[in-house]
Design a protein around this motif. Structure first.
Motif, PDB file in Angstrom:
ATOM      1  N   LEU A  48       0.844  -1.191   0.000  1.00  0.00           N
ATOM      2  CA  LEU A  48       0.000   0.000   0.000  1.00  0.00           C
ATOM      3  C   LEU A  48       0.878   1.238   0.000  1.00  0.00           C
ATOM      4  O   LEU A  48       1.941   1.257   0.622  1.00  0.00           O
ATOM      5  N   ILE A  68       0.431   5.382   0.785  1.00  0.00           N
ATOM      6  CA  ILE A  68      -0.449   6.446   1.266  1.00  0.00           C
ATOM      7  C   ILE A  68       0.240   7.780   0.980  1.00  0.00           C
ATOM      8  O   ILE A  68       1.359   8.019   1.461  1.00  0.00           O
ATOM      9  N   GLN A 101      -3.386  11.959   2.215  1.00  0.00           N
ATOM     10  CA  GLN A 101      -4.427  10.967   2.485  1.00  0.00           C
ATOM     11  C   GLN A 101      -4.389  10.536   3.944  1.00  0.00           C
ATOM     12  O   GLN A 101      -3.365  10.625   4.622  1.00  0.00           O
ATOM     13  N   GLU A 107      -6.000   7.331   4.751  1.00  0.00           N
ATOM     14  CA  GLU A 107      -5.945   5.879   4.726  1.00  0.00           C
ATOM     15  C   GLU A 107      -6.018   5.366   3.295  1.00  0.00           C
ATOM     16  O   GLU A 107      -6.378   6.097   2.361  1.00  0.00           O
ATOM     17  N   GLN A 108      -5.663   4.074   3.172  1.00  0.00           N
ATOM     18  CA  GLN A 108      -5.681   3.413   1.875  1.00  0.00           C
ATOM     19  C   GLN A 108      -6.042   1.955   2.128  1.00  0.00           C
ATOM     20  O   GLN A 108      -5.621   1.371   3.126  1.00  0.00           O
ATOM     21  N   SER A 154      -6.719  -2.087   0.390  1.00  0.00           N
ATOM     22  CA  SER A 154      -6.589  -3.028  -0.700  1.00  0.00           C
ATOM     23  C   SER A 154      -6.960  -4.405  -0.175  1.00  0.00           C
ATOM     24  O   SER A 154      -6.217  -4.998   0.603  1.00  0.00           O
ATOM     25  N   ASN A 209      -5.627  -2.582   5.197  1.00  0.00           N
ATOM     26  CA  ASN A 209      -5.983  -1.174   5.354  1.00  0.00           C
ATOM     27  C   ASN A 209      -4.847  -0.486   6.091  1.00  0.00           C
ATOM     28  O   ASN A 209      -4.367  -0.987   7.112  1.00  0.00           O
ATOM     29  N   SER A 225       2.628   9.496  -8.256  1.00  0.00           N
ATOM     30  CA  SER A 225       2.578   9.009  -6.884  1.00  0.00           C
ATOM     31  C   SER A 225       3.962   8.736  -6.294  1.00  0.00           C
ATOM     32  O   SER A 225       4.114   8.682  -5.089  1.00  0.00           O
TER      33      SER A 225
END
Lengths: 110, 114
Positions: free
Chosen positions: A48, A50, A54, A56-57, A59, A63, B100
């Protein structure tokens, strides 16, 4: 200099239990924060990312949350499976360079 | 995402010799990096490989010991020079690009120096 700390260093849980892995960092001026998985003798798999803007993220069963002001990120893995056994690394990005924590080694018992 | 390959995957070398590790990315990337992972430790950044110019080294790492090349946007090499047993580590290449700046890693090169 960015310092990244991961707690706990190791974790052993029965299958099905939720996992909570903690990461803290000293310099809040990060560009992003990444969580990686490393299997023994292998390279890193990105789990992940982030961005600094942000909170949170997510998948699948994973989390990750980010609180820049307190310098913390947490990785949650729901309903753990034996295949989740690995070392989990968090890395904070400053000037696009990553500073890594020492990792949390997770063992999920069948 | 970027797919990164490294060669060799592992090697056993004698003290005093040098080894060159190759890193190939399947697409053009903005930045490439080299990391070292000593036994039982986490990753430490060695240097940023700059395309067409000298690499930028982190504190504790020098060009004479770890010369790096990056002739184009998809390829880089790291040489570990005049090796000693303390150089036994996994060496990993990474790359990033896009908005990103997510970093992707190669599988690593496991080096043992005897």
């Amino acid at each position: 200099k960015q310092e990244v700390t991961q707690i706990p260093a190791a974790l052993s849980v029965p299958e099905g239990e939720n996992l909570v892995l903690n990461c803290s960092f000293t310099d809040s001026a990060i560009y992003n924060l990444q969580w990686f998985r490393q299997d023994p003798g292998k390279g890193l798999t990105s789990l992940l990312l982030i961005q600094s803007s942000q909170r949170e993220q997510t998948s699948g069963r994973l989390n990750a949350s980010l609180d820049k002001s307190s310098g913390r990120s947490t990785l949650y893995i729901a309903a753990s499976q034996p295949g989740d056994s690995a070392t989990y690394l968090c890395a904070a990005s400053n000037d696009y360079k990553l500073s890594f924590g020492a990792g949390t080694t997770v063992t999920v018992r069948a | 995402s970027a797919v990164i390959s490294q060669k060799p995957s592992r090697d056993i070398c004698q003290r005093g010799t040098s080894l060159t590790i190759q890193c190939q990315v399947d697409s053009q990337v903005t930045m490439m990096f080299w990391y070292r992972q000593q036994p039982g430790q986490s990753l430490t950044l060695i240097a940023t490989a700059n395309q067409g110019s000298e690499a930028t080294y982190e504190s504790g790492f020098v060009i004479d010991k770890f010369p790096i090349s990056r002739p184009n946007l998809t390829f880089s090499t790291l040489t570990v020079s005049n090796m000693s047993p303390e150089d036994s580590s996994i060496y990993l290449c990474s790359a990033t690009g896009g908005s990103s700046y997510e970093q992707y890693f190669g599988p690593g090169t496991r080096l043992t120096v005897t």
